[in-house]
Design an enzyme around this catalytic site. Structure first.
Site, PDB file in Angstrom:
ATOM      1  N   GLY A 287       0.795  -1.227   0.000  1.00 47.97           N
ATOM      2  CA  GLY A 287       0.000   0.000   0.000  1.00 47.97           C
ATOM      3  C   GLY A 287       0.821   1.268   0.000  1.00 47.97           C
TER       4      GLY A 287
ATOM      5  CD  GLU B 131       1.502  -8.704   2.008  1.00 54.60           C
ATOM      6  OE1 GLU B 131       1.996  -9.836   2.091  1.00 54.60           O
ATOM      7  OE2 GLU B 131       0.275  -8.487   2.115  1.00 54.60           O
TER       8      GLU B 131
ATOM      9  N   GLY C 139       3.442  -3.762  -3.777  1.00 52.77           N
ATOM     10  CA  GLY C 139       3.322  -4.144  -5.182  1.00 52.77           C
ATOM     11  C   GLY C 139       3.588  -2.927  -6.050  1.00 52.77           C
ATOM     12  NE  ARG C 140      -1.095   1.452  -6.642  1.00 54.09           N
ATOM     13  CZ  ARG C 140      -2.108   1.204  -7.470  1.00 54.09           C
ATOM     14  NH1 ARG C 140      -2.044   1.640  -8.707  1.00 54.09           N
ATOM     15  NH2 ARG C 140      -3.185   0.573  -7.054  1.00 54.09           N
TER      16      ARG C 140
ATOM     17  CB  CYS D  48     -17.663   2.377 -28.832  1.00 59.39           C
ATOM     18  SG  CYS D  48     -16.914   1.724 -30.311  1.00 59.39           S
TER      19      CYS D  48
ATOM     20  CE1 TYR E   1      -2.425  -4.354  -7.970  1.00 61.47           C
ATOM     21  CE2 TYR E   1      -1.042  -2.461  -7.493  1.00 61.47           C
ATOM     22  CZ  TYR E   1      -1.581  -3.672  -7.119  1.00 61.47           C
ATOM     23  OH  TYR E   1      -1.286  -4.205  -5.893  1.00 61.47           O
TER      24      TYR E   1
HETATM   25  C1  LIG Z   1      -3.002  -8.444   0.790  1.00 60.48           C
HETATM   26  C2  LIG Z   1      -2.327  -7.471  -0.104  1.00 60.48           C
HETATM   27  N1  LIG Z   1      -1.011  -7.250   0.044  1.00 60.48           N
HETATM   28  C3  LIG Z   1      -0.334  -6.382  -0.742  1.00 60.48           C
HETATM   29  C4  LIG Z   1      -0.989  -5.683  -1.741  1.00 60.48           C
HETATM   30  C5  LIG Z   1      -0.202  -4.749  -2.592  1.00 60.48           C
HETATM   31  O1  LIG Z   1      -0.675  -3.441  -2.474  1.00 60.48           O
HETATM   32  P1  LIG Z   1       0.096  -2.268  -3.218  1.00 60.48           P
HETATM   33  O2  LIG Z   1       0.246  -2.656  -4.621  1.00 60.48           O
HETATM   34  O3  LIG Z   1      -0.783  -1.077  -3.021  1.00 60.48           O
HETATM   35  O4  LIG Z   1       1.422  -2.106  -2.523  1.00 60.48           O
HETATM   36  C6  LIG Z   1      -2.371  -5.867  -1.922  1.00 60.48           C
HETATM   37  C7  LIG Z   1      -3.097  -5.137  -2.959  1.00 60.48           C
HETATM   38  O5  LIG Z   1      -4.279  -5.214  -3.123  1.00 60.48           O
HETATM   39  C8  LIG Z   1      -3.055  -6.786  -1.087  1.00 60.48           C
HETATM   40  O6  LIG Z   1      -4.360  -7.010  -1.224  1.00 60.48           O
END
Ligand SMILES: Cc1ncc(COP(=O)(O)O)c(C=O)c1O
Length: 416
Positions: free
Chosen positions: A234, A270, A272-273, A348, A377
């Protein structure tokens, strides 16, 4: 971030009919991930949330830097076991089938994020058939965080009613169950919380602090050893300011402070983005420019069926304009008259917009556009098949490991 030289060179070399294309600079990804890792103190593990971008070269490029990967489905689990064999995996997800539960015993599943009491019973039933097997679990908890902490975030998964994880009293109920002999094959290692996406470093630290305090108190009251707390992903990516970065050094220092009173504890994050967004670009060309009721619209090859993020999050995707001098046609070249343009796709629907009323000085048909922050994403959450346009190309650029156009077959090749 600004397009890297490797990306600019490749975009310039691509013919127009090889667009749109995703380009990933894997060396830039490795450098960024190494800087994130370096900012984290000891006793903090870095996992990558594969849902942000699970393309094989991206996962492989992170392998030397991350401690493991977070997966949220049986499909992701199988894909990661094949792509990064042997990497530790933390397996979560709000709704897992019986078949997915059976995967808990696969090698590589390092932690099981327990999302409900039913999962606990289901896991125990599975394990009963294999008496020597054990599964390490973290309770995914949906904590009510102190008011205001999650007010400004883009996506909240907790701190309010959601289908994710356990409410604190249900987590307590699971702790009591896990102490019973019939659940002895499930080893309670600690707590997991992923409460929101889009937190800056002070916000994330405030939430992480509340999670750790709650977990420590839970362990004290129930007399179990708290080995680890996963404070989730997050970390914010600022689409309005592509040069901005989550403050990893401040975050790392804050985590060290959180850990200091708890010598036996490990933390895990953890993201991701905030790991992969910066290493990906979506490149395309302007097919047409239309002046409509006083405003300019650039209609691009491609659109939100390839890059859905701006439509779903409601932001403008940042971009760089790459002017193309050549105009091979005998008719006049369409251009933006106002110096601004809405960058729309080929679908469209008026929702097919990547950037609205953005500065676009000198924009003409056949110019190229390079959308930034497209490494997370982006392709993997888009509705590729709507209108059956061809799929983009994929280019993985690296001086170390030259992946070129790996296996994403064009599902809908252009007619002719
Ligand atoms: C359980 C969990 N961990 C980690 C993430 C990664 O979140 P982010 O990409 O915002 O860091 C998510 C994203 O939905 C998630 O659901």
């Amino acid at each position: 971030m600004n397009p890297t030289p490797a990306v600019l060179d490749r975009v310039a070399a691509l013919p127009a009919d090889a667009l749109p294309a995703y380009l990933y600079d894997l060396d830039a990804l490795r450098r960024h991930a190494a800087a994130v890792r370096a900012a984290l103190p000891e006793r903090v593990e870095l996992y990558y949330a594969a849902k942000a971008n699970s393309e094989a070269p991206v996962l492989a490029a992170l392998r030397d830097t991350v401690d493991g990967y977070e997966v949220s489905s049986g499909g992701e689990l199988a894909h990661l076991r094949a792509t990064v064999p042997g990497a530790p995996l933390a397996f979560g997800g709000p709704g897992r089938t019986a078949a997915e539960t059976a995967l808990a015993l696969r090698p590589g599943v390092h932690r099981w994020h327990l999302e409900s009491e039913q999962e606990l019973y289901r896991l125990a039933e599975l394990l009963a058939a294999t008496p020597e097997a054990e599964v390490d679990v973290l309770l995914r908890v949906n904590l009510p965080v102190a008011s205001g902490a999650l007010d400004s975030v883009a996506l909240a998964m907790g701190g309010r009613p959601t289908p994710f994880g356990l409410d604190p009293e249900r987590a307590e109920a699971c702790v009591r169950l896990l102490a019973e002999p019939r659940f002895r094959q499930l080893r309670l290692r600690g707590v997991h919380a992923h409460l929101a996406s889009g937190l800056d470093a002070p916000e994330h630290l405030a939430v992480a602090g509340q999670v750790v305090t709650w977990a420590v108190d839970l362990a004290r009251r129930h007399r179990f050893e708290l080995a680890e707390v996963n404070v989730g992903g997050g970390m914010a990516v600022d689409y309005a300011d592509p040069a901005a970065r989550f403050d990893w050094p401040a975050f790392g220092a804050g985590l060290a402070q959180l850990l200091a009173p708890h010598p036996g504890l490990r933390l895990r994050i953890e993201p991701g983005r905030a790991l992969t967004a910066y290493c990906g670009w979506y490149a395309t060309e302007v097919l047409d420019v239309k002046h409509s009721h006083g405003e300019d619209f650039a209609v691009l090859r491609g659109g939100t069926h390839h890059l859905r993020t701006p439509a779903t999050r409601g932001h403008d995707q940042p971009f760089a304009l790459l002017p193309v001098a050549a105009w091979p046609h005998p008719w006049p070249r369409p251009f933006a008259r106002t110096g601004r343009a809405t960058l729309a796709g080929q679908l469209c629907t008026p929702k097919d917009v990547l950037a609205r009323d953005a500065p676009a000085p000198g924009l003409r048909a056949a110019d190229r556009v390079l959308f930034q922050l497209a490494g997370a994403y982006a392709w993997n959450i888009s509705h590729h098949d709507f209108l059956m346009h061809p799929r983009p190309g994929f280019h993985y650029l690296s001086g170390l490991n030259p992946w070129v156009d790996p296996p994403v077959p064009p599902a809908h090749p252009p007619a002719g």
